[in-house]
Design a protein around this motif. Structure first.
Motif, mmCIF file in Angstrom:
data_model
loop_
_atom_site.group_PDB
_atom_site.id
_atom_site.type_symbol
_atom_site.label_atom_id
_atom_site.label_comp_id
_atom_site.label_asym_id
_atom_site.label_seq_id
_atom_site.Cartn_x
_atom_site.Cartn_y
_atom_site.Cartn_z
ATOM 1 N N ARG A 128 137.788 101.935 27.188
ATOM 2 C CA ARG A 128 139.107 103.128 26.723
ATOM 3 C C ARG A 128 139.303 103.088 25.179
ATOM 4 O O ARG A 128 140.019 104.227 24.527
ATOM 5 N N TYR A 129 139.924 101.655 25.233
ATOM 6 C CA TYR A 129 140.026 101.229 22.972
ATOM 7 C C TYR A 129 138.942 101.745 22.626
ATOM 8 O O TYR A 129 138.914 102.133 21.764
ATOM 9 N N GLN A 155 137.259 107.975 18.059
ATOM 10 C CA GLN A 155 137.835 108.980 18.012
ATOM 11 C C GLN A 155 138.762 108.845 16.987
ATOM 12 O O GLN A 155 138.924 110.132 16.210
ATOM 13 N N GLN A 188 139.410 105.574 22.359
ATOM 14 C CA GLN A 188 139.945 106.087 21.053
ATOM 15 C C GLN A 188 139.805 105.987 19.772
ATOM 16 O O GLN A 188 139.957 105.769 18.625
#
Length: 362
Positions: free
Chosen positions: A89-90, A96, A93
């Protein structure tokens, strides 16, 4: 006086009939067995089988949720286990954020490029003006030099013309230098646009890795060989447990090579399991093995089935695996490796009949 003696009964002839009948019955029994073996070959050298896969994650990490237990039945799409999703997930992110930063940088860079292009255009215009001034002063000097000998131009005027010509040439050189510097300072946004494509690929890969952190059942099956728990670190591409594909069940029946004559894909079969002989199951032959480990003392053929012969000191017929697909298996009875018995219902086709009668017309 004539005495008539009665002839004794024909005892040897009456003893022949039972022996003859016994021989006839034995011959009929042998023929019946041969016919039975030929038309309905049977073997108890068989076992239940289903396809299996090793369930392995696409990414590594610690198991934070183990949603199944050993020997549990699962449906397609059911959650099997979850790997700690935070690193992935990191990473998503981070990718992004890098893309958002680049999207903000591209307009600023474009404005800077526009200003650089304006400066370069101004520098080119200054070069053109300096070229015109230099040409004018050079022409003036060229006209004045022949006139000084005739006294039409003074030496002071000629010196001022020469000075103006050298000054105009110096300005031209300076303008050309500034134009080159301005042109070199012009940069485009193509490199940034190409970098944006790389970041978009990184985002797609990070999103996919985040999805891979959740492992679901690819088909209906049953868990086997589960020997781990929450907190265990698992590596990518390394199986955590086995998933048995319970959608299709088979019986692998090893038949002697001399029984394969009339067996072919589609041959009907009846099978039952040794764990419950009261239930019979219909099936059809899916395929017939075309290779086994010959076990002749030579090198073993890699990947071929290894079928043990019952007597290793007498030359016996080799056995080949016949794969039978069970049509309506009992999910509670069928287990991989369960002993089974298989009976095939073979039929002779026209080609077999012609082959068995060489004199038949073609």
């Amino acid at each position: 006086m004539n005495v008539t003696h009665a002839s004794p009964p024909d005892r040897p002839r009456t003893r022949i009939w039972p022996a003859t009948l016994l021989i006839v019955f034995a011959a009929l029994a042998v023929l019946a067995v041969i016919w039975r073996v030929d038309t309905a070959p049977r073997t108890d050298d068989a076992y239940a089988y289903a396809d299996t896969i090793g369930v392995s994650p696409e990414v590594g990490g610690k198991i934070v949720n183990l949603a199944v237990r050993d020997n549990q039945a699962v449906k397609q799409g059911d959650l099997l286990f979850e790997i700690d999703p935070r690193p992935y997930r990191y990473a998503l992110q981070r990718a992004q954020a890098a893309l958002a930063q680049l999207d903000a940088q591209i307009p600023l860079t474009q404005r800077s490029v526009n200003a650089q292009n304006y400066s370069a255009s101004a520098a080119k215009a200054a070069v053109l003006r300096a070229q015109a001034a230099a040409k004018q002063t050079s022409d003036t000097l060229a006209r004045m030099e022949p006139l000084i000998a005739k006294g039409y131009v003074s030496a002071d005027e000629l010196d001022r013309a020469r000075t103006a010509q050298r000054s105009a040439q110096a300005e031209l050189d300076a303008a050309r230098s500034q134009s080159q510097e301005a042109q070199a300072a012009v940069s485009g946004v193509e490199a940034l646009v190409a970098q944006r494509g790389v970041l978009e690929a990184d985002i797609a890969n990070a999103r996919l890795n985040l999805e891979y952190a959740t492992v679901r059942a690819p088909f209906d099956g049953r868990i086997a060989g589960l020997k781990t728990s929450v907190g265990q670190y698992v590596s990518a591409q390394k199986p955590v447990f086995t998933l048995i594909d319970t959608r299709h069940w088979y019986v692998i029946a090893n038949f002697r090579e001399n029984e394969l004559t009339h067996i072919r894909p589609g041959t009907r079969a009846t099978v039952y399991l040794m764990s419950n002989t009261g239930q019979r199951f219909d099936g059809t032959v899916d395929s017939i093995g075309f290779g086994v480990d010959p076990q002749d003392g030579g090198e073993s053929a890699n990947g071929l089935p290894n079928i043990q012969r019952s007597i290793n000191w007498v030359h016996v017929a080799q056995r080949f695996p016949v794969k039978i697909r069970v049509e309506a298996p009992n999910a509670d009875l069928f287990r991989v490796g369960t002993s089974a018995v298989a009976v095939l219902r073979t039929t002779r086709d026209a080609s077999d009949a012609d082959a068995s009668h060489p004199g038949a017309p073609s």
